[in-house]
Design an enzyme around this catalytic site. Structure first.
Site, PDB file in Angstrom:
ATOM      1  N   HIS A 155       0.696  -1.379  -0.146  1.00 31.24           N
ATOM      2  CA  HIS A 155      -0.003   0.062   0.135  1.00 31.24           C
ATOM      3  C   HIS A 155       0.854   1.166  -0.042  1.00 31.24           C
ATOM      4  O   HIS A 155       0.379   2.231  -0.322  1.00 31.24           O
ATOM      5  CB  HIS A 155      -1.142  -0.110   1.153  1.00 31.24           C
ATOM      6  CG  HIS A 155      -2.029  -1.059   1.104  1.00 31.24           C
ATOM      7  ND1 HIS A 155      -3.349  -0.649   0.737  1.00 31.24           N
ATOM      8  CD2 HIS A 155      -2.146  -2.339   1.160  1.00 31.24           C
ATOM      9  CE1 HIS A 155      -4.173  -1.902   0.952  1.00 31.24           C
ATOM     10  NE2 HIS A 155      -3.214  -2.710   1.057  1.00 31.24           N
ATOM     11  N   ASP A 356       4.498   9.300  -1.618  1.00 32.61           N
ATOM     12  CA  ASP A 356       3.197   8.401  -1.075  1.00 32.61           C
ATOM     13  C   ASP A 356       2.797   7.428  -2.152  1.00 32.61           C
ATOM     14  O   ASP A 356       3.276   7.450  -3.258  1.00 32.61           O
ATOM     15  CB  ASP A 356       2.096   9.427  -1.022  1.00 32.61           C
ATOM     16  CG  ASP A 356       1.289   9.107   0.260  1.00 32.61           C
ATOM     17  OD1 ASP A 356       1.238   8.308   0.780  1.00 32.61           O
ATOM     18  OD2 ASP A 356       0.397  10.263   0.520  1.00 32.61           O
TER      19      ASP A 356
END
Length: 469
Positions: A155, A356
């Site tokens: 993730h 990110d």
């Protein structure tokens, strides 16, 4: 086929409370359809953890909790996972805290969990492991003879090879990743990094189909950008806005966990630059920054909180008046329903991470907008979402001037351009929602041949040094 087994560091609530966000929304339908099982950590760690999984039946799927003693949990989670892997995978090698007992705890948790899982899985089942806390799990399951298909989804971002090498056990971790049948990443950027890591660590060969040949077997690779329940979140915003008055001045909004990867000080510096160069906007715009605490026991998180509070205070002291506070800073989590309304009533969404994996706030902001009068998304070029969301204003968060210029552009953008940009962003999100994400991964995993006895026998004979080059 057998049932789907999801494995993550945290499990959903046993009673179904809080299912409105995150990974649960992405996977509950797939689990419900197949009578699946979700295995995750117990909310509270036990001084005397059970050796077996603790099962709970929900109406939609089954949950099994694994327990850890507090010291082991601390070294595995706060230690190796979040003081070694998290900073390394986010490119902050200067924040890595290497302790020998951290890595030992990390592997111990994987071995223990693998033993518990091996007792209950079937040959025709599928196991989907989630995120960096459990990278060695497939390796430990294969050692126990588990032949089920095993997929892994990361993730968070995967850095380049040189940054990855800052992890003391980088070769071992690369070998553990190669023990999965399917590896899913958020972006093409991360996929390229993984291919390079495999090439230089395991002598992996890139095949014409995009997969990697490693130690005589094929490891399937894929880019699966995670998303949200787009229509559901939009409806939350519509319903909430009908009961809520809009703000008195146009609002900029940022919603982030208080983490050094999110670029929060850089965001405030850009906003400060904007106010200093555009005094006509003073008293006419405001920034709402919501930053819930996370991992307060780690020193790096104490530092980022101090920096953010100092910057917010400086900006308010420099520009604020009795009638106007330039920065509203909220250091706690807000309900998802409230966030949807705040997004909808914000003229600018500020998403400025330094690195990110995806960033779902960007997608939530777009989904919440009123298509007749939408706001503008300002998005860091280092967010995984930037690969999909090119109709946002893409910025370099390290450059305060770039952030300031984007804020001014967003606030002055004509309605027609705002509608055009939002329409393109929303159309893509609607087609690539969270259901599309989970279905694409599971379809790919189901198509893979199950591990056979011959390969497991060869796997058992491979010494670690031959696996890691």
């Amino acid at each position: 086929m057998g049932r789907l087994v999801i494995v993550s560091n945290r499990a959903p609530s046993v009673d179904g409370a809080g299912d409105s966000g995150g990974l649960v929304v992405a996977l509950k339908d797939a689990l419900s359809q197949q009578g699946g099982l979700w295995i995750g950590g117990a909310p509270k760690q036990s001084e005397n953890p059970a050796d077996e999984l603790n099962f709970h039946q929900r109406p939609d799927f089954e949950i099994a909790l694994f327990e850890l003693e507090p010291e082991l949990y601390r070294d595995y989670y706060l230690g190796y996972s979040n003081s070694v892997l998290w900073p390394a995978l986010h490119g902050r090698v200067d924040l890595i805290d290497v302790q020998p007992h951290y890595s030992a705890a990390y592997r111990k948790v994987a071995r223990r969990l693998a033993r518990q899982i091996a007792r209950i899985v079937t040959h025709d089942g599928m196991i989907w492991v989630h995120d960096y806390q459990l990278i060695p799990l497939a390796h430990e399951l294969r050692k126990l003879g588990v032949t089920s298909r095993i997929g892994f989804f990361l993730h968070i971002p995967l850095p380049d090879l040189q940054t990855f090498k800052a992890i003391p056990e980088w070769q071992e971790l690369a070998g553990c990743l190669a023990d999965y049948d399917l590896l899913g990443l958020q972006t093409q950027r991360d996929l390229g990094h993984l291919i390079n890591i495999f090439r230089h660590t395991l002598r992996g060969e890139l095949r014409p189909n995009g997969n990697m040949g490693i130690n005589g077997r094929e490891v399937v690779l894929g880019c699966f950008p995670i998303s949200i329940d787009v229509r559901g979140f939009r409806q939350l915003a519509v319903d909430g806005a009908a009961r809520t008055a809009p703000p008195s001045v146009p609002r900029l909004i940022g919603v982030d966990r208080l983490d050094y990867s999110k670029g929060l000080p850089q965001r405030l510096l850009g906003y400060e630059t904007f106010l200093s160069q555009n005094p006509e906007f003073c008293n006419k715009v405001g920034l709402l920054q919501i930053a819930p605490p996370t991992r307060d026991d780690v020193d790096a998180y104490k530092a980022i909180r101090s920096d953010l509070e100092h910057l917010a205070g400086r900006i308010n002291g420099r520009f604020g008046t009795i009638e106007w506070t330039p920065v509203q800073y909220i250091h706690r989590a807000l309900p998802r329903d409230d966030l949807a309304v705040l997004y909808r009533y914000s003229r600018v969404g500020l998403v400025t991470p330094l690195f990110d994996g995806m960033n779902l706030v960007a997608k939530e902001y777009v989904a919440a907008q009123d298509e007749a009068d939408p706001g503008v998304l300002i998005l860091s070029q280092f967010a995984g979402a930037a690969e999909e969301m090119s109709d946002a204003l893409i910025i370099n968060p390290h450059d305060p001037q770039d952030v300031a210029d984007a804020i001014r552009t967003a606030l002055q953008m004509p309605l027609a351009e705002r509608r055009q940009r939002h329409g393109a962003l929303y159309s893509h999100l609607e087609k690539h929602d969270v259901a599309h994400w989970s279905a694409a991964f599971l379809k790919r995993l189901l198509a893979i041949e199950k591990a056979d006895a011959e390969w497991l026998e060869r796997f058992a004979r491979l010494e670690p040094v031959s696996r890691t080059g």
